[in-house]
Structures are given as structure tokens and as C-alpha cells.
Scaffold this motif. Sequence first.
Motif, PDB file in Angstrom:
ATOM      1  N   UNK A  18       0.777  -1.001  -0.138  1.00  0.00           N
ATOM      2  CA  UNK A  18       0.177   0.028  -0.053  1.00  0.00           C
ATOM      3  C   UNK A  18       0.847   1.170  -0.166  1.00  0.00           C
ATOM      4  N   UNK A  19       1.920   1.066  -0.251  1.00  0.00           N
ATOM      5  CA  UNK A  19       2.978   2.229   0.033  1.00  0.00           C
ATOM      6  C   UNK A  19       3.117   3.295  -1.261  1.00  0.00           C
ATOM      7  N   UNK A  20       2.360   2.884  -2.269  1.00  0.00           N
ATOM      8  CA  UNK A  20       2.364   4.029  -3.336  1.00  0.00           C
ATOM      9  C   UNK A  20       0.736   4.290  -3.592  1.00  0.00           C
ATOM     10  N   UNK A  21       0.464   5.148  -4.352  1.00  0.00           N
ATOM     11  CA  UNK A  21      -0.729   5.602  -4.826  1.00  0.00           C
ATOM     12  C   UNK A  21      -1.371   4.277  -5.548  1.00  0.00           C
ATOM     13  N   UNK A  22      -0.896   3.832  -6.443  1.00  0.00           N
ATOM     14  CA  UNK A  22      -1.487   2.602  -7.234  1.00  0.00           C
ATOM     15  C   UNK A  22      -0.880   1.384  -6.334  1.00  0.00           C
ATOM     16  N   UNK A  31      14.233  -2.976   6.910  1.00  0.00           N
ATOM     17  CA  UNK A  31      13.761  -1.688   6.495  1.00  0.00           C
ATOM     18  C   UNK A  31      12.341  -1.836   5.626  1.00  0.00           C
ATOM     19  N   UNK A  32      11.208  -1.441   6.227  1.00  0.00           N
ATOM     20  CA  UNK A  32      10.021  -1.579   5.556  1.00  0.00           C
ATOM     21  C   UNK A  32       9.584   0.054   5.163  1.00  0.00           C
ATOM     22  N   UNK A  33       9.284   0.122   3.719  1.00  0.00           N
ATOM     23  CA  UNK A  33       8.552   1.480   3.356  1.00  0.00           C
ATOM     24  C   UNK A  33       6.988   1.159   3.406  1.00  0.00           C
ATOM     25  N   UNK A  34       6.559   2.128   4.498  1.00  0.00           N
ATOM     26  CA  UNK A  34       5.119   2.274   4.369  1.00  0.00           C
ATOM     27  C   UNK A  34       4.449   3.158   3.438  1.00  0.00           C
ATOM     28  N   UNK A  35       4.968   4.122   3.259  1.00  0.00           N
ATOM     29  CA  UNK A  35       4.611   5.140   2.252  1.00  0.00           C
ATOM     30  C   UNK A  35       5.663   5.835   1.426  1.00  0.00           C
TER      31      UNK A  35
END
Lengths: 977, 250
Positions: free
Chosen positions: B79-83, B123-127
Motif C-alpha cells: 500500500x506504499x504507493x498511490x497505485x 527496512x520497510x517502506x510504509x508510504x
Amino acid sequence: MWTTKTFLTKTKRGNILKIVREHYLRDDLLCGSSACNICPHKDEEYVLDSKPDSVCALFDYPHYLLLDTNVVLHQIDVLEEDALKNVIMLQTVLEEVKHQNTAIFQRILEVINNKKRKFYSFVNEHHKDTYVERNPGEKQNDRNDRAIRKAASWYALHLSVNNVAGQFPQIVLLTDDENNRKIAQEEGIVCCSVKDYIENVNGFVGLIDKLSKNVIPETCSKDALYPAHFTPTQIHTGIRNGKLYQGTFHASRDNFLEGTVSVNRFEKPILLQGHIGINRAVDGDLVAIEVFPEEEWRKPSDIVLEDKADDPGDLLEEESALLSSAKPLDSSKDEITPTGKVVGIIRRKWRQYCGILMPSKFPGATRHLFTPAEKRIPRVRIETRQSDVLASQRILVALDSWPRNSRYPLGHFVRALGPIGDKDAENEVILLEHDVPHARFSEAVLACLPPNDWTIPEEEIKKRVDLRSICICSVDPPGCTDIDDALHARPIDGVTADGLKKYEVGVHIADVTYFVRPNTALDKEAASRSTTVYLVDRRIDMVPDLLSSNLCSLRGGEERLAFSCVWEIDENANVLSTKFHKSVIKSAAAMTYEEAQITIDNSSRKDEIARSLRTLNALAKKLKQKRLDNGALLLASPEIRFQVDSETHDPVEVQAKKIMDTNSMVEEFMLLANVSVAEKLAEEFPQCALLRRHPSPPPANFTTFLKATRQQGFEIDVSTNKSFSKSLDEAVLPGRPFFNTMLRIMATRCMQQAVYFSSGTLSHPDYYHYGLACPIYTHFTSPIRRYADVIVHRLLAACIGEDVTHASLLDTKQADSICDNLNYRHRQAQYAGRASVALNTHILFKNRIEIESAVVLSVKRNALQVLIPKYGLEGPLYLPSDKFTYNEEEHYQICSDVTLKTFDELTVRLTLDSTNLQHRKLVFQLVKPHVPGFSYVPEDSGMEVESVASAEEVKETPIKKRKETKQSKPKKKSKNQ
Amino acid sequence: MPGPDLLSSQGLRLDGRRPNELRRIRCKLGVFTQPDGSAYLEQGNTKVLAAVYGPHQASKSKSTTEGVVVNCQYSMATFSTGERKNRPRGDRKSQEMSLHLRQALTAAIKTELYPRSQIDIYVEVLQADGGAYCAGVNAASLALIDAGIPLRAYACACSASMAWRNGEPEPLLDVGHVEEAAGGVVLTVASLPNTGSIALLEMSHRLHMDYFKVVLSRAMQGCRDIEIILDKAVRDHLAEGWTKQDVVTI
Ligand SMILES: [Zn+2]
């Protein structure tokens, strides 16, 4: 402060996407007012006066104006006048303007950048006190209006802090949006419509004329003449489900009620006819169209239809004449064209138009009609109180809108260009209509120039190869002051392996890039102009005169900086080696083609110049032969020179340009230099070299040409340039020496345009130059008058380590956008040059009638397109359909025993028709072959028809007057053949 | 002037920042209890989590006597990017990012202290809203401190880009997604600002030499600014920790 903006958008695939953007709000933004006691301004940051003078009678106290978006969009011509000062431009407004119309955005930026105008752009969208968030369900427009009002009240409050009441400027909001005005008033903001404000401005004559007419909404159907346009949403859906098409509208030149739109899905352009079919589209607009079912398709009318001479008021006249002629008489399929109608405008491509005013017949009226010089643009209704003055002037008019209840589009007067017929005014028209930048060079540009008495610094000479001792000379047309190129040749010691003599040949090009440094104001101006434009009596320089005619020009006997390309060449003109370097030269002589030719031919001259020229000439002939063997085309275009009266600058005589050996000598070495440079650049910069290519013409271009040559008994092979060139050489008619030249002129017209491109954008085989038959080509030899050459010089200098590269030079994308501009400007410059030739031809023929031999270029339904070789003039010779029958298959016209076909030689009579001042045109009348009752019969044969004689008398009179006033230049008598 | 309009004539960027300003950075150490160290960091709308395990005994195959093995795993949430996209773990881009993370963090960790052991960093990118790698390095730095692993210095990462204002080049600090997408060059630097050394340097497009220096120095300035923010966060966290530790970790 930190906030986010959230909005929804659609992706290309049609998914709804939520986009969240950061939006920072600041507390360090300044208000720009000298009356402010709060913001920490530095001195140079004050833009607005503390006590601005009011120019408007409605508001007799000091105030600042705050503009709404609609004001900037519609009244930019008023804003560009010096009248309004101390204006606040909100970021909200600027962004809306930028979004809706980039051209206007650029213009308003220029106003803001003009310090004298005191326009302050306030970043209200990022100011913590003026940012407004969009409410749920609120339209973007309403939100922006709210932001504008918020900024207005903030300014009023902000300026009042620590100020004595009545001592600080008030804020006046200018808006043409009634609703916005109403709410603003309720909120206690002083506001006013532009019309009310401007009409009460004192001391600026003519400001009112520049007011754009208020836009009537499309939904208003009162007195409507035209059907309403679809809304953008309707158009969008229509195009998506395939019911509508979009394309650029091209109005017909001949028939003002006809136009076409090219659409991908149809092979032929879609035909649009009548007021309703065109529905207010103007030439160039991007429109949405609906195509009729096939049974309603028509054929293009072949009649010439001009708008009525007088003002019919807001009525659409009967279109029956047009429609009946357009209905297909027989059902021959290939005549019928898909037909449709305009249903909406996607984007207007309006610019400002030159033309003349047709004052209303009623004295004192303020509404008048304006006729643009460009035939494809409809007349425009404008309001002015200066019609008496403007009636005799060429004027510039901007279009504002085209409401449904108006026959003509509405516009407003922008400025006067000068009296009709005045040379400067007419040139101005040519320059404006072709979008040629021709304003005087700005201070910033002139500041980049070296001083007038500049000489080459010692240290610069040390860096360069010193060629001052070598005998270099230049050969140019007479009167040339911007000399870009010079040449030398000398024998060198030793022989090649085959025992051939060796020569050193150098081409030396003005080193313009020494003066025009990248990213300076001078460089940007030159890039924007792209080329020097040559009108018959005026030259619009790409770089200022000091450079173009002096410091860069390789004048005889003066030391100049040059960029040299030096080859070792054997006596068979094979290049043995090539080197490039910057140099200092001292040209021994600046010659004309004729002088050089005489020097070569005069065998008594044995000096160094003569020897050098002879070597060059001999080598050039061999180079040329090689080129031709490779398949290069020798094309021709009728080129003429005007002899201009030294005082009036009016043309007094015209002649075809003389071509001598020396022309071709210079040309060959320039070609060689260009090819050598192109090879070097492509090798060194595969991604960003600026090159020039000439695509091979599609076979379809040749159809009519081949038909015509077949009629003359020649089969031309156009499969490759080599075969084409060969069959052109063989197509010679004994006794008709001009025939072959004619053939080449016609062949030239089948060609594509050569274009600049960046090497990174195409693959290698596409670099090919068809006309020159060489795999790679560029322009290196005329940096004074072409910007392409400037870029090429910079690239080449970087290649050989004589100059540094800079970022924008090496960027393919930027190189590509430079090429687009170069190609556009070159095309426009060419058209402008032709328009200037036409203008001068008209001036020349104002006072004369001539009988000349002519050649048929093509055969049309109702006319022959003929060319007068002597003047390089061409135009239609109309043939009445009751006498002539047109053969569509074979393209010839026949009248009893006379057949007229392409390439036929005729004798015609030339006169100028000045009945329409805007569109004066040359009239061609057939003299020979004789067609009874149609051909013109020369006077001396005693068969003169009376009416023609009297008409001629009227036209002859000015000649006599002229003769009296100007004894010095005897007129050439009309030749009768 | 060439290039997209990233700077307004008033000198503000699209989101209202000035060229030398970072996005808003908010961070917190010790957000999880399970790992040995963890941190959450926001840089504008880019949000990342970092977790550190170790040092612990290394698996036989990786173990070296020279120092600790740093193991990094970078991943992006669906869910980290718009699409929304399903992102398999360990796709090429994540692998590359993992390597880059490792390079930057190995430079900061005093690896020689723990031979034959291993540290795992997740490291986890959430957004993602531009500069996810930089945020990842910064968050991992905090997580390492939270885990009590000795560092030479803070590892800080920051990006910079180029824009034009009135024809003059002006480097932009801490590039957001919109600016990234505009197509300009993005220079990413991971450095140890304390020592002035650069641990990693990466560039997205070609940039002319003339501008390299100014862009680099702006990115380095960004790293120094970030170090100050991280340092303050650590100090605040520790000050808080002494008083509340027992209450928090029940
Ligand atoms: Zn203030």
C-alpha cells in the motif's frame, strides 16, 4: 506549518487515483508593500509604493489593485499598457492563468518582471494566513475565488497594522465575475469590474479600445445565430466513444465558408461547409467534429468565395450558392469527401492578427469590422473611437471571443503598425504574420557585446593557430556585409602514393561562439531568433550589428577570429586528412562572385589570390562531379534579385540571379566542410550532435510530375536519387533550353523539407541527406546568420578540446527542442522572405504592364499555374469554363484547336490588380497561343478592345509621372514577343 | 531556461519549500519491543520502519573473523504507493536497495567489534513519496542506536536535485516524489557527516560536471541537517527512557 493537499485524479488506464501532496505554509513571505510595518523587507524587496497615485476617478484615494484570474486572461492587452501600476498578483491567479493559457502566462510574467510596472507577485498559497483549504464538495473555482478574497482582506488588515487610518493604501479587487464581486462586497472588500475601472482612468488615450469584450456564456441562446458548442465533458465522452473526432481546423484560402480537418481515421480530410458547419472555428483551432453519414458527403466546392465587402450586420447570408455547387452532380466516388460539422472547440489557437479597419458607414459609430491580412481568418468586429485615424493604417487586433449571436468574432484593437502602403508598415506586417522576432535588441543583450573598438587580445592569438600570413579570401554575393566564410588553397610538398600532387585547402568560418557565450542574454536571443531573416530591403539580424557586420564578419584586410577546417587534398579532390582548429586570419580580399570569376579568367593575373582561386575552382569541379556521381540532385528554384532605388528603397528592376562557376566553387567547399564536421560530431557525440537530414520524398509526391513529363515524352525514374538525377540530366529538349531548368524547378517541389535533428533521436540510416546524396550532413559554415551553426561550433570546439562543454549542450532532450525551434523559424523565415518578394513585385508592377514568356507549372480545373522565368514570378491564369474543357485524367485544358498542358511555353500579359488593398495580386492574361475572344491582343496589332484600352490608360498615368520625377533611372520598355 | 519548472520566480518549490529546506522529519525510536532496536521515521509523506536484530551468531556460511556481517533487507509495503501493487519480496529493485543500505550502514557500524556474528536490519517502506532510500538509511541509523550497537557516526542520507531560477542553477535539497517525477537529476548521498566521509553516492541521470559540485555540497549539507535532527531525537528518547522505561516495557 505543514499540511497536505488531497485530490483525486484519473490515471491513463482510467483508474481513480488518490493523490496526496505535501503543502508547506510559511511565515516568512513578504507582502512587498512600502507601507508595511511588519514584514522584514530588505530595500530591494519593496515593490509597491507606500502612497500610490490613483489614476481612476472612481477611487480617488491611494490603493493597490488585486486582480482576479479572469482579468488577466481576458484583459492582458490592457495590463500590458503602462496605465495600471501597484498591482498585486496572487499565486492562485498566476497558477490558474498558467494552466489555462501559457502564452498569456508568459506575457504577464514579462509585466511582473518589468520593475517600472510595480507588479508584486504574492505567494498567497503558501502564506500561513492566506491559505484556504478546499471545503468538501466545493468546486475548485469557488475555492480559488475564496482564496483571492481571503488574500484581499488579509492585505487590507495587514497594511492597517501600526498605520494611521487613511494613511495607508486600500485594496481594490478587480474582477469580472459578478458572483465573486457580490460576495466580496458582502465581506467588505472594495471591488470593481475592469470595464468600470478602465473607463474612469484619466490620461491614457486609447486604453478603452484595448478592453476585451465581455464574454457571453455559451449557454445564452438569445438571438443565437450559431448552434451551441458542446461542453468539454460532452466532447471528451464523444471522442472516447468514437462519435466525435478531434483535429486542427484549416480554413480554405479560396472559400471563406469552407474548411477541413484532418482526422486519423479518414484518409481524406473531413470537409466542413457553411457558417453552421464551421460553427465559429478559426484557422488553427483544435476542434471536435462530427462526421455525417456517408449519403450526406459532398465534394469540395471549386468556386472562389469571398466575404461581402460591406458589413451585413449580425445575419448569416444565404449559403445556397455554395451548397448547390458542392452537391455531387454525378456520383463519381473519388470526388466525394467525408463531410461533417464542428460541434465544439477544444482549444483556441488565436494569436494577434494584422490587417486593416473597414470603418462603419455610420458616422460616429464605434463598432467596426476588421479584415485580417491572412485570408483564412474571418473578419473581426472591434470597438474603437479612433476609426478616422485607424482607417488608413495597418493595425494589429486580438481576438477575444465569438459568441453565438455574433456573425463575426469579437476582438479589440492592439496597436497601429503604420500607414497602409508604407514600406515599414508592410514589412512589419510580414514579420508579425510570420512570427519573426524583430524587436530591437534589449539592453541585456547589448550588454553582452564587446566594446566597439574591440581588437583581438594578444593572449587569444597565442592560443590559436596563426594563419594571418596565409593568403585567404572570401567570395560572396555583392553587398554582403555578414561574411561568414573565407577560403584558401596552396600546393604542399610531396606527392601521394599514386604520384598525385597535394594541396592544402582551408575553409575559415567566423568564430561567432567566441562572442556568443552559452546561456547569456545574447545567446538566448540568438537561439530564439534562430536565423537572420532577409527581406528584400531589410535584414533582421540574429545577432547585433556589431557582431554580424563587423567583429565576426571576415572582412578583407582585417584580423579576425575564425574556426578553420583544413584538409589535405590530392589533385583528384580526394580528401587525405582533415583537421579542425581555431585560428586568427587576415583575409586578403573580400570579393564578389563576379570579381572572383574575373580574377580566375584573367590569365595575366599570376598573384597568390588568383592562383589560390584557380586551384579551388579546379578542385571544386572535381568535388562536384563526385557528388553528382553519387546521386546528388541538381535542383533549381527561381531566384531573383531586386534592384532597389537608393532613396525610396522601392524596387526599380528585377532580374534572375546570375549563377557563375565561383558560386558553385564556394558551395562545394562549404558542403565539404559541413560533411567533415558532421562526421566528426556524430562520432564524438552520438546522443546530441546537431545534424541536418533530408528525407527521401514519398512516391506519391511525384504522381502529377510524372504525368506531366510523360506528356512531354520523357520517362523520369524516381526510384532513387541517383536514377532520378540521371534521368533529369537526360531530359533535354533541343530548342527549349529552359525546359530542363523547368523540370528541375518542378522536381524541387516534389521534395520534402530538410530538417535539423539531434543525433540521439534517430537511428543512423535516417541521417541520410537525399538531395546531397550524403549519409550525414550538418550546418557549420554560417554561424553569423544561423543558430544551428552556433551549436555545431560549440560541439566541434568541445570535440577538439578548445572549449568546454556545458550541460544544456549535451542534453538530447534540449537539443531536440532547439531543433524544433530552428526548423520552425527557418520555415517562417523562408515564408517571410517570399512574402517580401511578393510585396516588392507588387510595388514594381504598380506602374507597369509587361508581356513576357511564361511556362505552365500545373493545370487546375479553372486555371493554369504559370511561371515567368524572367522574374521568378508565378500565379494563376484563369480559364473560363465556357471556353475551355478540363481533362481531369490527363490534366490539360483544351479549347478548339488549342491544348494547354504542363511545361507548355506561353506568352502572357502581366498587370497588377489593386482593387483590394489587402490582397493586391498580379493578373496574368494569355497572349499566345491565341484563343479568339479570350487572349489579350497587344495594342500595336490594332485590335484593341476599347474597354481594355481605357483601363490601361488609367494604369499608365502613374508611369509618366514617375518618369518625370525620376530621370536618373530609365525604365525598361515592355518587351513584346 | 531548460528543465522543468521546479522553482517559482519567487524562489519557492512546488510544495512551498525553499531550495535548501528539508521536508518535515518526525521520528521515534523503540517503536517495537520484539526486535533489539527499532525506529519509525517520516520524511514528508515518506514513511519507513526499521528493525534491527543482533548482533548474534552468524550462520556458518557467512561467518568471517574480520567483523560482523551486516545483513539488510529493504522492502516496500503493497500500500506504499498511490497505485497498489503486489510487490514480491526480493525483486530486483529491492535487492539493489538492500545492497545500498548495507553499504551505507556497514560504513557506520564498528564492524570490527563483533567477529563471527551478524546483524540483521529490516527496512520497510510504509508510504513512498520520494527519497525512500534516504529515509530508510536515516531510520536504520536510529534503530541501530536503539539496539545499542556501537557506531562511528550517524549514517545520514539525503538527496539533491537541480533546478533553474532566472537562468541560474539552484540545487534543491531533499527531493520529493513530484520533483523526482519531473525528470531532473537526483543525486543521493549517504554519508557520515561527523567524519565528512561519503558512504554511498548515486545519481539517477547524467549531470554536467559544472553542476556536480554544488549539487553534492547541497546534499552533504542536507546530511548534516539530518544528523542534527536525528541526534536530537536520540537525546529526547534517552531522556524519556530513563524515567519511563519500566512503565513502557511491561
Ligand atoms: Zn507586510
